[in-house]
Design a protein around this motif. Structure first.
Motif, PDB file in Angstrom:
ATOM      1  N   LEU A  49      50.983  47.047  35.325  1.00 31.46           N
ATOM      2  CA  LEU A  49      49.778  47.778  35.251  1.00 31.46           C
ATOM      3  C   LEU A  49      48.638  46.759  35.136  1.00 31.46           C
ATOM      4  O   LEU A  49      47.652  46.519  34.975  1.00 31.46           O
ATOM      5  N   VAL A  50      48.983  45.851  33.789  1.00 28.18           N
ATOM      6  CA  VAL A  50      48.213  45.375  32.936  1.00 28.18           C
ATOM      7  C   VAL A  50      47.499  44.367  34.093  1.00 28.18           C
ATOM      8  O   VAL A  50      45.735  44.205  34.706  1.00 28.18           O
ATOM      9  N   PRO A  51      48.626  43.589  34.869  1.00 29.84           N
ATOM     10  CA  PRO A  51      47.326  42.366  35.798  1.00 29.84           C
ATOM     11  C   PRO A  51      47.076  43.322  37.086  1.00 29.84           C
ATOM     12  O   PRO A  51      45.774  42.715  37.575  1.00 29.84           O
ATOM     13  N   LEU A  52      47.085  44.265  37.935  1.00 33.53           N
ATOM     14  CA  LEU A  52      46.312  45.817  38.643  1.00 33.53           C
ATOM     15  C   LEU A  52      44.823  45.629  38.188  1.00 33.53           C
ATOM     16  O   LEU A  52      44.085  45.433  38.354  1.00 33.53           O
ATOM     17  N   VAL A  53      44.980  45.878  36.212  1.00 36.19           N
ATOM     18  CA  VAL A  53      43.733  45.952  36.061  1.00 36.19           C
ATOM     19  C   VAL A  53      42.862  45.760  36.186  1.00 36.19           C
ATOM     20  O   VAL A  53      41.396  45.248  36.665  1.00 36.19           O
ATOM     21  N   THR A  54      43.254  44.422  35.270  1.00 30.92           N
ATOM     22  CA  THR A  54      42.973  43.370  35.112  1.00 30.92           C
ATOM     23  C   THR A  54      42.235  42.629  36.725  1.00 30.92           C
ATOM     24  O   THR A  54      41.064  42.237  37.030  1.00 30.92           O
ATOM     25  N   SER A  55      43.160  42.429  37.985  1.00 33.33           N
ATOM     26  CA  SER A  55      42.163  42.381  38.938  1.00 33.33           C
ATOM     27  C   SER A  55      41.265  42.668  39.548  1.00 33.33           C
ATOM     28  O   SER A  55      40.153  42.553  39.932  1.00 33.33           O
ATOM     29  N   ALA A  56      41.714  44.743  39.420  1.00 29.84           N
ATOM     30  CA  ALA A  56      40.256  44.706  39.417  1.00 29.84           C
ATOM     31  C   ALA A  56      38.828  45.033  38.748  1.00 29.84           C
ATOM     32  O   ALA A  56      38.109  44.523  39.655  1.00 29.84           O
ATOM     33  N   LEU A  57      38.893  44.191  37.719  1.00 31.47           N
ATOM     34  CA  LEU A  57      37.796  44.479  36.930  1.00 31.47           C
ATOM     35  C   LEU A  57      36.871  43.096  37.428  1.00 31.47           C
ATOM     36  O   LEU A  57      35.907  42.626  37.458  1.00 31.47           O
ATOM     37  N   LEU A  58      37.982  42.490  37.799  1.00 34.28           N
ATOM     38  CA  LEU A  58      37.422  41.127  38.437  1.00 34.28           C
ATOM     39  C   LEU A  58      36.644  41.322  39.149  1.00 34.28           C
ATOM     40  O   LEU A  58      35.410  40.333  39.898  1.00 34.28           O
ATOM     41  N   VAL A  59      37.241  41.863  40.466  1.00 27.63           N
ATOM     42  CA  VAL A  59      36.497  42.018  41.500  1.00 27.63           C
ATOM     43  C   VAL A  59      35.243  42.811  40.748  1.00 27.63           C
ATOM     44  O   VAL A  59      34.579  42.448  42.190  1.00 27.63           O
ATOM     45  N   LEU A  60      35.196  43.963  40.332  1.00 24.96           N
ATOM     46  CA  LEU A  60      34.289  44.595  40.199  1.00 24.96           C
ATOM     47  C   LEU A  60      33.115  44.089  39.473  1.00 24.96           C
ATOM     48  O   LEU A  60      31.631  43.654  39.895  1.00 24.96           O
ATOM     49  N   ARG A  61      33.454  42.656  38.511  1.00 23.84           N
ATOM     50  CA  ARG A  61      32.701  41.631  38.008  1.00 23.84           C
ATOM     51  C   ARG A  61      31.831  40.991  38.951  1.00 23.84           C
ATOM     52  O   ARG A  61      30.709  40.539  39.546  1.00 23.84           O
ATOM     53  N   ARG A  62      32.566  40.337  40.325  1.00 23.05           N
ATOM     54  CA  ARG A  62      32.046  39.570  41.089  1.00 23.05           C
ATOM     55  C   ARG A  62      31.492  40.073  42.118  1.00 23.05           C
ATOM     56  O   ARG A  62      30.577  39.657  42.579  1.00 23.05           O
ATOM     57  N   LEU A  63      31.614  42.026  42.322  1.00 21.81           N
ATOM     58  CA  LEU A  63      30.802  42.400  43.218  1.00 21.81           C
ATOM     59  C   LEU A  63      28.942  42.471  42.197  1.00 21.81           C
ATOM     60  O   LEU A  63      28.404  42.886  42.840  1.00 21.81           O
ATOM     61  N   ARG A  64      29.504  42.922  41.317  1.00 27.02           N
ATOM     62  CA  ARG A  64      28.219  43.472  40.468  1.00 27.02           C
ATOM     63  C   ARG A  64      26.923  41.807  40.485  1.00 27.02           C
ATOM     64  O   ARG A  64      26.017  42.052  40.528  1.00 27.02           O
ATOM     65  N   GLY A  65      27.790  41.010  40.610  1.00 34.76           N
ATOM     66  CA  GLY A  65      27.660  39.804  40.244  1.00 34.76           C
ATOM     67  C   GLY A  65      26.367  39.636  41.585  1.00 34.76           C
ATOM     68  O   GLY A  65      25.162  38.528  41.644  1.00 34.76           O
ATOM     69  N   ARG A  66      27.299  39.576  42.987  1.00 40.70           N
ATOM     70  CA  ARG A  66      26.807  39.850  44.408  1.00 40.70           C
ATOM     71  C   ARG A  66      25.205  40.248  44.033  1.00 40.70           C
ATOM     72  O   ARG A  66      24.240  40.187  44.951  1.00 40.70           O
ATOM     73  N   SER A  67      25.874  41.573  43.642  1.00 43.88           N
ATOM     74  CA  SER A  67      24.142  42.617  43.786  1.00 43.88           C
ATOM     75  C   SER A  67      23.520  42.693  43.184  1.00 43.88           C
ATOM     76  O   SER A  67      22.384  42.429  43.382  1.00 43.88           O
ATOM     77  N   ARG A  68      22.664  41.349  41.625  1.00 50.05           N
ATOM     78  CA  ARG A  68      22.408  40.864  41.019  1.00 50.05           C
ATOM     79  C   ARG A  68      21.629  40.169  41.333  1.00 50.05           C
ATOM     80  O   ARG A  68      20.277  40.078  42.082  1.00 50.05           O
ATOM     81  N   ARG A  69      22.341  38.560  42.618  1.00 50.33           N
ATOM     82  CA  ARG A  69      21.919  37.934  42.864  1.00 50.33           C
ATOM     83  C   ARG A  69      21.032  38.351  44.188  1.00 50.33           C
ATOM     84  O   ARG A  69      19.761  38.404  44.509  1.00 50.33           O
ATOM     85  N   HIS A  70      21.120  39.702  45.197  1.00 40.66           N
ATOM     86  CA  HIS A  70      20.907  40.399  46.277  1.00 40.66           C
ATOM     87  C   HIS A  70      19.686  40.786  46.174  1.00 40.66           C
ATOM     88  O   HIS A  70      18.390  41.447  46.132  1.00 40.66           O
ATOM     89  N   ALA A  71      19.317  41.170  44.347  1.00 37.15           N
ATOM     90  CA  ALA A  71      18.244  42.100  44.211  1.00 37.15           C
ATOM     91  C   ALA A  71      17.291  41.268  43.823  1.00 37.15           C
ATOM     92  O   ALA A  71      16.112  41.788  43.591  1.00 37.15           O
ATOM     93  N   ARG A  72      17.402  40.020  43.124  1.00 34.98           N
ATOM     94  CA  ARG A  72      16.610  39.657  43.154  1.00 34.98           C
ATOM     95  C   ARG A  72      15.171  38.969  43.866  1.00 34.98           C
ATOM     96  O   ARG A  72      15.632  38.133  45.063  1.00 34.98           O
TER      97      ARG A  72
END
Length: 72
Positions: A49-72
């Motif tokens: 379960l640990v790598p699955l959760v880590t993978s999901a968190l990395l994807v969420l971080r990338r999605l948040r980074g994309r939304s912050r870049r597009h908001a500027r």
């Protein structure tokens, strides 16, 4: 040669969905192993379960980074 992850929003969402399905499946396996009181299977499930959760968190971080870049 490993492929680089897709930076498209659809690709990231698909990856997040796959991780979510895998987490749900792993939680079900954990419940089954707790019902049979098989500690080795429960430990194996937690370790998986640990790598699955880590993978999901990395994807969420990338999605948040994309939304912050597009908001500027």
């Amino acid at each position: 040669m490993p492929r680089t992850p897709s930076n498209s929003k659809a690709g990231l969402l698909l990856s997040l969905g796959g991780s979510a399905v895998a987490v749900v499946r792993t939680v079900k396996q954990m419940r089954r192993s707790r019902g049979t009181q098989d500690k080795l299977t429960a430990l194996n499930t937690v370790a998986g379960l640990v790598p699955l959760v880590t993978s999901a968190l990395l994807v969420l971080r990338r999605l948040r980074g994309r939304s912050r870049r597009h908001a500027r």
